[in-house]
Design a protein around this motif. Structure first.
Motif, PDB file in Angstrom:
ATOM      1  N   MET A   1       0.849  -1.187   0.000  1.00  0.00           N
ATOM      2  CA  MET A   1       0.000   0.000   0.000  1.00  0.00           C
ATOM      3  C   MET A   1       0.884   1.235   0.000  1.00  0.00           C
ATOM      4  O   MET A   1       1.822   1.364   0.779  1.00  0.00           O
ATOM      5  CB  MET A   1      -0.903  -0.038   1.222  1.00  0.00           C
ATOM      6  CG  MET A   1      -1.771   1.196   1.335  1.00  0.00           C
ATOM      7  SD  MET A   1      -2.869   1.187   2.747  1.00  0.00           S
ATOM      8  CE  MET A   1      -1.735   1.337   4.086  1.00  0.00           C
ATOM      9  N   SER A   2       0.580   2.150  -0.857  1.00  0.00           N
ATOM     10  CA  SER A   2       1.323   3.399  -0.953  1.00  0.00           C
ATOM     11  C   SER A   2       1.047   4.281   0.262  1.00  0.00           C
ATOM     12  O   SER A   2      -0.056   4.305   0.792  1.00  0.00           O
ATOM     13  CB  SER A   2       0.905   4.142  -2.228  1.00  0.00           C
ATOM     14  OG  SER A   2       1.454   5.439  -2.246  1.00  0.00           O
ATOM     15  N   GLN A   3       2.045   5.014   0.677  1.00  0.00           N
ATOM     16  CA  GLN A   3       1.880   5.960   1.771  1.00  0.00           C
ATOM     17  C   GLN A   3       1.741   7.385   1.251  1.00  0.00           C
ATOM     18  O   GLN A   3       1.770   8.331   2.024  1.00  0.00           O
ATOM     19  CB  GLN A   3       3.051   5.852   2.747  1.00  0.00           C
ATOM     20  CG  GLN A   3       3.049   4.545   3.517  1.00  0.00           C
ATOM     21  CD  GLN A   3       1.777   4.347   4.322  1.00  0.00           C
ATOM     22  OE1 GLN A   3       1.384   5.198   5.100  1.00  0.00           O
ATOM     23  NE2 GLN A   3       1.110   3.224   4.120  1.00  0.00           N
ATOM     24  N   GLN A   4       1.575   7.531  -0.072  1.00  0.00           N
ATOM     25  CA  GLN A   4       1.406   8.845  -0.662  1.00  0.00           C
ATOM     26  C   GLN A   4       0.097   9.462  -0.197  1.00  0.00           C
ATOM     27  O   GLN A   4      -0.977   8.872  -0.321  1.00  0.00           O
ATOM     28  CB  GLN A   4       1.405   8.760  -2.187  1.00  0.00           C
ATOM     29  CG  GLN A   4       1.149  10.091  -2.857  1.00  0.00           C
ATOM     30  CD  GLN A   4       0.977   9.962  -4.359  1.00  0.00           C
ATOM     31  OE1 GLN A   4       1.110   8.892  -4.927  1.00  0.00           O
ATOM     32  NE2 GLN A   4       0.667  11.068  -5.007  1.00  0.00           N
ATOM     33  N   VAL A   5       0.191  10.661   0.379  1.00  0.00           N
ATOM     34  CA  VAL A   5      -0.994  11.373   0.845  1.00  0.00           C
ATOM     35  C   VAL A   5      -1.732  11.945  -0.364  1.00  0.00           C
ATOM     36  O   VAL A   5      -1.139  12.626  -1.197  1.00  0.00           O
ATOM     37  CB  VAL A   5      -0.614  12.501   1.832  1.00  0.00           C
ATOM     38  CG1 VAL A   5      -1.824  13.364   2.171  1.00  0.00           C
ATOM     39  CG2 VAL A   5       0.017  11.919   3.079  1.00  0.00           C
ATOM     40  N   LEU A   6      -3.004  11.650  -0.448  1.00  0.00           N
ATOM     41  CA  LEU A   6      -3.849  12.169  -1.519  1.00  0.00           C
ATOM     42  C   LEU A   6      -4.648  13.331  -0.959  1.00  0.00           C
ATOM     43  O   LEU A   6      -5.434  13.159  -0.017  1.00  0.00           O
ATOM     44  CB  LEU A   6      -4.772  11.074  -2.044  1.00  0.00           C
ATOM     45  CG  LEU A   6      -4.054   9.845  -2.608  1.00  0.00           C
ATOM     46  CD1 LEU A   6      -5.049   8.767  -2.970  1.00  0.00           C
ATOM     47  CD2 LEU A   6      -3.215  10.228  -3.807  1.00  0.00           C
ATOM     48  N   LYS A   7      -4.424  14.511  -1.528  1.00  0.00           N
ATOM     49  CA  LYS A   7      -5.113  15.705  -1.039  1.00  0.00           C
ATOM     50  C   LYS A   7      -6.573  15.683  -1.440  1.00  0.00           C
ATOM     51  O   LYS A   7      -6.915  15.323  -2.553  1.00  0.00           O
ATOM     52  CB  LYS A   7      -4.420  16.957  -1.569  1.00  0.00           C
ATOM     53  CG  LYS A   7      -3.008  17.119  -1.037  1.00  0.00           C
ATOM     54  CD  LYS A   7      -2.350  18.345  -1.611  1.00  0.00           C
ATOM     55  CE  LYS A   7      -0.922  18.447  -1.102  1.00  0.00           C
ATOM     56  NZ  LYS A   7      -0.200  19.541  -1.733  1.00  0.00           N
ATOM     57  N   GLY A   8      -7.408  16.065  -0.509  1.00  0.00           N
ATOM     58  CA  GLY A   8      -8.843  16.112  -0.761  1.00  0.00           C
ATOM     59  C   GLY A   8      -9.575  15.076   0.053  1.00  0.00           C
ATOM     60  O   GLY A   8      -9.011  14.425   0.927  1.00  0.00           O
ATOM     61  N   ARG A   9     -10.860  14.941  -0.272  1.00  0.00           N
ATOM     62  CA  ARG A   9     -11.731  14.017   0.459  1.00  0.00           C
ATOM     63  C   ARG A   9     -12.119  12.862  -0.448  1.00  0.00           C
ATOM     64  O   ARG A   9     -12.492  13.066  -1.603  1.00  0.00           O
ATOM     65  CB  ARG A   9     -12.974  14.756   0.953  1.00  0.00           C
ATOM     66  CG  ARG A   9     -12.615  15.817   1.986  1.00  0.00           C
ATOM     67  CD  ARG A   9     -13.806  16.641   2.415  1.00  0.00           C
ATOM     68  NE  ARG A   9     -14.807  15.784   3.024  1.00  0.00           N
ATOM     69  CZ  ARG A   9     -16.122  15.931   2.845  1.00  0.00           C
ATOM     70  NH1 ARG A   9     -16.597  16.901   2.094  1.00  0.00           N
ATOM     71  NH2 ARG A   9     -16.970  15.112   3.425  1.00  0.00           N
ATOM     72  N   PHE A  10     -12.071  11.671   0.121  1.00  0.00           N
ATOM     73  CA  PHE A  10     -12.366  10.455  -0.623  1.00  0.00           C
ATOM     74  C   PHE A  10     -13.272   9.567   0.211  1.00  0.00           C
ATOM     75  O   PHE A  10     -13.401   9.744   1.421  1.00  0.00           O
ATOM     76  CB  PHE A  10     -11.073   9.706  -0.966  1.00  0.00           C
ATOM     77  CG  PHE A  10     -10.165  10.480  -1.867  1.00  0.00           C
ATOM     78  CD1 PHE A  10     -10.198  10.289  -3.240  1.00  0.00           C
ATOM     79  CD2 PHE A  10      -9.286  11.426  -1.345  1.00  0.00           C
ATOM     80  CE1 PHE A  10      -9.368  11.021  -4.077  1.00  0.00           C
ATOM     81  CE2 PHE A  10      -8.452  12.162  -2.178  1.00  0.00           C
ATOM     82  CZ  PHE A  10      -8.497  11.956  -3.546  1.00  0.00           C
TER      83      PHE A  10
END
Length: 169
Positions: A1-10
């Motif tokens: 699993m990637s630890q890249q933070v995705l900006k916004g709401r999901f």
């Protein structure tokens, strides 16, 4: 699993059917019996490796945390898939469970626990803000929060992304 933070709401998009959530863990009741704790915990990586290469088992994914009490949150297509895996003599669960029951159960050194929940559209909701892909979304599907899904109530009533009908009608 990637630890890249995705900006916004999901939110998660597990599709239109149920998802079984299985919580499992163990507790080191007597930390000085570290060897026994390690032996009990050593069975889990083998199970996860098996499930990763056996998609027909119905396992969707997991997250885990370690400490004196460990917790793993797992996601399954159905409770029947989970129960089938647990009872399968050729899968890597039944033998370690029987060994635990013979060697450790009842002596108080290591505690084990689990809880099972079946979720249905209209009975589950998720939101992830400025997070890596996580939880139910990592196990099933990860989509942006869009119109009509801005609040927890809207996500519950809609039954999820795409406006699937709620289990409450």
């Amino acid at each position: 699993m990637s630890q890249q933070v995705l900006k916004g709401r999901f939110t998660a998009d597990p599709g239109g059917g149920p998802v079984t959530v299985f919580l499992i863990g163990m507790r080191a009741n007597r930390w000085w019996k570290f060897g026994k704790v390690v032996r009990v915990g050593a069975a889990m990586p083998k199970m996860l490796a098996y499930l990763a290469k056996t998609p027909e088992a119905g396992f969707l994914g997991y997250q885990q945390w370690f400490g004196r009490t460990t917790i793993m949150v797992t996601y399954w297509k159905s409770p029947e898939d989970l129960q089938r895996f647990a009872a399968d003599r050729s899968a890597p669960h039944l033998e370690p469970w029987r060994r635990f029951m013979r060697e450790s159960a009842g002596n108080g050194d290591v505690g084990v626990w689990h809880e099972t929940y079946e979720t249905v559209p209209g009975g589950r909701e998720s939101m992830y803000s400025d997070m890596p892909v996580f939880g139910l979304a990592a196990a099933t599907g990860h989509v942006p929060v869009g119109a009509g899904l801005n609040t927890a109530r809207q996500r519950l009533e809609a039954g999820g992304p795409g406006g699937r009908p709620s289990a409450r009608g």
